[in-house]
Write a protein that holds these residues in place. Sequence first.
Motif, PDB file in Angstrom:
ATOM      1  N   TRP A  64      -8.117  -9.253   1.462  1.00  0.00           N
ATOM      2  CA  TRP A  64      -8.188  -9.260  -0.005  1.00  0.00           C
ATOM      3  C   TRP A  64      -8.254  -7.838  -0.542  1.00  0.00           C
ATOM      4  O   TRP A  64      -7.562  -7.493  -1.507  1.00  0.00           O
ATOM      5  CB  TRP A  64      -9.391 -10.090  -0.436  1.00  0.00           C
ATOM      6  CG  TRP A  64      -9.525 -10.290  -1.921  1.00  0.00           C
ATOM      7  CD1 TRP A  64      -8.614 -10.867  -2.762  1.00  0.00           C
ATOM      8  CD2 TRP A  64     -10.631  -9.920  -2.736  1.00  0.00           C
ATOM      9  NE1 TRP A  64      -9.097 -10.876  -4.048  1.00  0.00           N
ATOM     10  CE2 TRP A  64     -10.340 -10.307  -4.063  1.00  0.00           C
ATOM     11  CE3 TRP A  64     -11.848  -9.312  -2.480  1.00  0.00           C
ATOM     12  CZ2 TRP A  64     -11.214 -10.101  -5.119  1.00  0.00           C
ATOM     13  CZ3 TRP A  64     -12.731  -9.116  -3.533  1.00  0.00           C
ATOM     14  CH2 TRP A  64     -12.407  -9.502  -4.836  1.00  0.00           C
ATOM     15  N   LEU A  65      -9.062  -6.991   0.082  1.00  0.00           N
ATOM     16  CA  LEU A  65      -9.164  -5.590  -0.362  1.00  0.00           C
ATOM     17  C   LEU A  65      -7.839  -4.856  -0.178  1.00  0.00           C
ATOM     18  O   LEU A  65      -7.426  -4.076  -1.037  1.00  0.00           O
ATOM     19  CB  LEU A  65     -10.288  -4.875   0.396  1.00  0.00           C
ATOM     20  CG  LEU A  65     -11.702  -5.338   0.073  1.00  0.00           C
ATOM     21  CD1 LEU A  65     -12.703  -4.721   1.045  1.00  0.00           C
ATOM     22  CD2 LEU A  65     -12.077  -5.020  -1.373  1.00  0.00           C
ATOM     23  N   PHE A  66      -7.147  -5.093   0.931  1.00  0.00           N
ATOM     24  CA  PHE A  66      -5.836  -4.478   1.140  1.00  0.00           C
ATOM     25  C   PHE A  66      -4.850  -4.940   0.079  1.00  0.00           C
ATOM     26  O   PHE A  66      -3.996  -4.181  -0.372  1.00  0.00           O
ATOM     27  CB  PHE A  66      -5.286  -4.797   2.525  1.00  0.00           C
ATOM     28  CG  PHE A  66      -5.765  -3.878   3.611  1.00  0.00           C
ATOM     29  CD1 PHE A  66      -6.521  -2.756   3.343  1.00  0.00           C
ATOM     30  CD2 PHE A  66      -5.457  -4.147   4.923  1.00  0.00           C
ATOM     31  CE1 PHE A  66      -6.955  -1.911   4.349  1.00  0.00           C
ATOM     32  CE2 PHE A  66      -5.873  -3.311   5.934  1.00  0.00           C
ATOM     33  CZ  PHE A  66      -6.629  -2.189   5.656  1.00  0.00           C
ATOM     34  N   SER A  67      -4.951  -6.190  -0.307  1.00  0.00           N
ATOM     35  CA  SER A  67      -4.070  -6.708  -1.350  1.00  0.00           C
ATOM     36  C   SER A  67      -4.323  -5.986  -2.675  1.00  0.00           C
ATOM     37  O   SER A  67      -3.377  -5.601  -3.373  1.00  0.00           O
ATOM     38  CB  SER A  67      -4.280  -8.210  -1.507  1.00  0.00           C
ATOM     39  OG  SER A  67      -3.421  -8.727  -2.480  1.00  0.00           O
ATOM     40  N   ILE A  68      -5.577  -5.782  -3.007  1.00  0.00           N
ATOM     41  CA  ILE A  68      -5.916  -5.042  -4.229  1.00  0.00           C
ATOM     42  C   ILE A  68      -5.391  -3.618  -4.123  1.00  0.00           C
ATOM     43  O   ILE A  68      -4.757  -3.099  -5.049  1.00  0.00           O
ATOM     44  CB  ILE A  68      -7.444  -5.043  -4.466  1.00  0.00           C
ATOM     45  CG1 ILE A  68      -7.938  -6.468  -4.785  1.00  0.00           C
ATOM     46  CG2 ILE A  68      -7.822  -4.084  -5.585  1.00  0.00           C
ATOM     47  CD1 ILE A  68      -9.456  -6.612  -4.771  1.00  0.00           C
ATOM     48  N   ALA A  69      -5.638  -2.978  -2.974  1.00  0.00           N
ATOM     49  CA  ALA A  69      -5.187  -1.592  -2.758  1.00  0.00           C
ATOM     50  C   ALA A  69      -3.667  -1.500  -2.830  1.00  0.00           C
ATOM     51  O   ALA A  69      -3.124  -0.548  -3.401  1.00  0.00           O
ATOM     52  CB  ALA A  69      -5.693  -1.072  -1.417  1.00  0.00           C
ATOM     53  N   LYS A  70      -2.984  -2.488  -2.277  1.00  0.00           N
ATOM     54  CA  LYS A  70      -1.514  -2.499  -2.306  1.00  0.00           C
ATOM     55  C   LYS A  70      -1.006  -2.463  -3.743  1.00  0.00           C
ATOM     56  O   LYS A  70      -0.101  -1.694  -4.070  1.00  0.00           O
ATOM     57  CB  LYS A  70      -0.977  -3.739  -1.592  1.00  0.00           C
ATOM     58  CG  LYS A  70       0.532  -3.894  -1.741  1.00  0.00           C
ATOM     59  CD  LYS A  70       1.004  -5.308  -1.486  1.00  0.00           C
ATOM     60  CE  LYS A  70       0.566  -6.213  -2.584  1.00  0.00           C
ATOM     61  NZ  LYS A  70       1.288  -7.430  -2.767  1.00  0.00           N
ATOM     62  N   HIS A  71      -1.602  -3.266  -4.605  1.00  0.00           N
ATOM     63  CA  HIS A  71      -1.159  -3.291  -6.010  1.00  0.00           C
ATOM     64  C   HIS A  71      -1.415  -1.954  -6.689  1.00  0.00           C
ATOM     65  O   HIS A  71      -0.583  -1.469  -7.466  1.00  0.00           O
ATOM     66  CB  HIS A  71      -1.844  -4.432  -6.770  1.00  0.00           C
ATOM     67  CG  HIS A  71      -1.358  -5.787  -6.364  1.00  0.00           C
ATOM     68  ND1 HIS A  71      -0.094  -6.247  -6.645  1.00  0.00           N
ATOM     69  CD2 HIS A  71      -1.959  -6.771  -5.665  1.00  0.00           C
ATOM     70  CE1 HIS A  71       0.062  -7.459  -6.158  1.00  0.00           C
ATOM     71  NE2 HIS A  71      -1.056  -7.805  -5.548  1.00  0.00           N
ATOM     72  N   LEU A  72      -2.544  -1.348  -6.392  1.00  0.00           N
ATOM     73  CA  LEU A  72      -2.840  -0.033  -6.965  1.00  0.00           C
ATOM     74  C   LEU A  72      -1.851   1.022  -6.461  1.00  0.00           C
ATOM     75  O   LEU A  72      -1.387   1.873  -7.227  1.00  0.00           O
ATOM     76  CB  LEU A  72      -4.274   0.386  -6.628  1.00  0.00           C
ATOM     77  CG  LEU A  72      -5.375  -0.416  -7.337  1.00  0.00           C
ATOM     78  CD1 LEU A  72      -6.737  -0.103  -6.731  1.00  0.00           C
ATOM     79  CD2 LEU A  72      -5.377  -0.130  -8.828  1.00  0.00           C
ATOM     80  N   VAL A  73      -1.518   0.951  -5.180  1.00  0.00           N
ATOM     81  CA  VAL A  73      -0.569   1.905  -4.597  1.00  0.00           C
ATOM     82  C   VAL A  73       0.811   1.736  -5.223  1.00  0.00           C
ATOM     83  O   VAL A  73       1.473   2.716  -5.579  1.00  0.00           O
ATOM     84  CB  VAL A  73      -0.495   1.731  -3.059  1.00  0.00           C
ATOM     85  CG1 VAL A  73       0.718   2.429  -2.479  1.00  0.00           C
ATOM     86  CG2 VAL A  73      -1.767   2.256  -2.413  1.00  0.00           C
ATOM     87  N   ILE A  74       1.250   0.508  -5.362  1.00  0.00           N
ATOM     88  CA  ILE A  74       2.568   0.254  -5.961  1.00  0.00           C
ATOM     89  C   ILE A  74       2.601   0.778  -7.399  1.00  0.00           C
ATOM     90  O   ILE A  74       3.587   1.397  -7.815  1.00  0.00           O
ATOM     91  CB  ILE A  74       2.930  -1.244  -5.895  1.00  0.00           C
ATOM     92  CG1 ILE A  74       3.244  -1.621  -4.439  1.00  0.00           C
ATOM     93  CG2 ILE A  74       4.114  -1.572  -6.800  1.00  0.00           C
ATOM     94  CD1 ILE A  74       3.414  -3.109  -4.195  1.00  0.00           C
ATOM     95  N   ASP A  75       1.536   0.562  -8.144  1.00  0.00           N
ATOM     96  CA  ASP A  75       1.470   1.106  -9.507  1.00  0.00           C
ATOM     97  C   ASP A  75       1.567   2.628  -9.485  1.00  0.00           C
ATOM     98  O   ASP A  75       2.266   3.228 -10.309  1.00  0.00           O
ATOM     99  CB  ASP A  75       0.176   0.681 -10.202  1.00  0.00           C
ATOM    100  CG  ASP A  75       0.146  -0.798 -10.565  1.00  0.00           C
ATOM    101  OD1 ASP A  75       1.218  -1.444 -10.535  1.00  0.00           O
ATOM    102  OD2 ASP A  75      -0.962  -1.301 -10.873  1.00  0.00           O
ATOM    103  N   GLU A  76       0.869   3.257  -8.557  1.00  0.00           N
ATOM    104  CA  GLU A  76       0.898   4.719  -8.455  1.00  0.00           C
ATOM    105  C   GLU A  76       2.299   5.214  -8.075  1.00  0.00           C
ATOM    106  O   GLU A  76       2.786   6.203  -8.620  1.00  0.00           O
ATOM    107  CB  GLU A  76      -0.130   5.208  -7.424  1.00  0.00           C
ATOM    108  CG  GLU A  76      -0.177   6.700  -7.265  1.00  0.00           C
ATOM    109  CD  GLU A  76      -0.596   7.464  -8.513  1.00  0.00           C
ATOM    110  OE1 GLU A  76      -0.229   8.649  -8.621  1.00  0.00           O
ATOM    111  OE2 GLU A  76      -1.280   6.892  -9.388  1.00  0.00           O
ATOM    112  N   ILE A  77       2.953   4.516  -7.156  1.00  0.00           N
ATOM    113  CA  ILE A  77       4.317   4.894  -6.760  1.00  0.00           C
ATOM    114  C   ILE A  77       5.248   4.805  -7.966  1.00  0.00           C
ATOM    115  O   ILE A  77       6.082   5.689  -8.184  1.00  0.00           O
ATOM    116  CB  ILE A  77       4.817   4.016  -5.592  1.00  0.00           C
ATOM    117  CG1 ILE A  77       4.065   4.389  -4.307  1.00  0.00           C
ATOM    118  CG2 ILE A  77       6.328   4.162  -5.397  1.00  0.00           C
ATOM    119  CD1 ILE A  77       4.289   3.434  -3.153  1.00  0.00           C
ATOM    120  N   ARG A  78       5.100   3.757  -8.748  1.00  0.00           N
ATOM    121  CA  ARG A  78       5.929   3.623  -9.954  1.00  0.00           C
ATOM    122  C   ARG A  78       5.677   4.767 -10.927  1.00  0.00           C
ATOM    123  O   ARG A  78       6.612   5.311 -11.515  1.00  0.00           O
ATOM    124  CB  ARG A  78       5.658   2.284 -10.631  1.00  0.00           C
ATOM    125  CG  ARG A  78       6.234   1.112  -9.873  1.00  0.00           C
ATOM    126  CD  ARG A  78       5.922  -0.193 -10.563  1.00  0.00           C
ATOM    127  NE  ARG A  78       6.445  -1.300  -9.778  1.00  0.00           N
ATOM    128  CZ  ARG A  78       5.868  -2.477  -9.672  1.00  0.00           C
ATOM    129  NH1 ARG A  78       4.744  -2.732 -10.320  1.00  0.00           N
ATOM    130  NH2 ARG A  78       6.395  -3.421  -8.934  1.00  0.00           N
TER     131      ARG A  78
END
Length: 178
Positions: A64-78
């Motif tokens: 679950w934490l990795f899933s949250i982190a993944k969304h934050l990372v994708i936002d940052e990449i964008r």
Amino acid sequence: MMELNKDKRQLVMDWYEKYYDDVYRFILYMLSDKQCCEDLVHDTFVRAYVAYDRFDNRSNVKTWLFSIAKHLVIDEIRKRKRRRLLSFVKEIPSPFNIEQHIENKEAVVHLVESMQKLNPNYRLVIILKKVEECSTKEIGEILGWSESKVRKTLSRALQSLKKMKEIEEGGGQIEQTY
């Protein structure tokens, strides 16, 4: 209500202590930016605290934490794409002694730079599988993909890295003949 918030806060703090290094390493390999990494790790746990009531235990906490982190990372990449900023890791903490660190540093930096050239989904899958050692099932849960899609994407990602290496090595040989 006050008691529930205290329990929730303590539970999230326990998760922070237990999973901080894993989340940090995942984000660092995805973004290669230590300062931004610290911010996103913090944001991951803040979001976990805020969304605690929606955590239904269908997956484990780390997933679950990795899933949250993944969304934050994708936002940052964008955000970075919009700003056209690229940054690369020049120094990676290594568990090796200093001689081994010096010998391996160039290879590690080159690998991380090559991974930065991959599309974000390829990076996500490689890091989750090879660095974080998540199972195909866990990766599927984190990314919301089928296990088949995870395996195919991992295969394609590793092929892309292999092609980059072949092109670089081949390109060096061509340059040497001229």
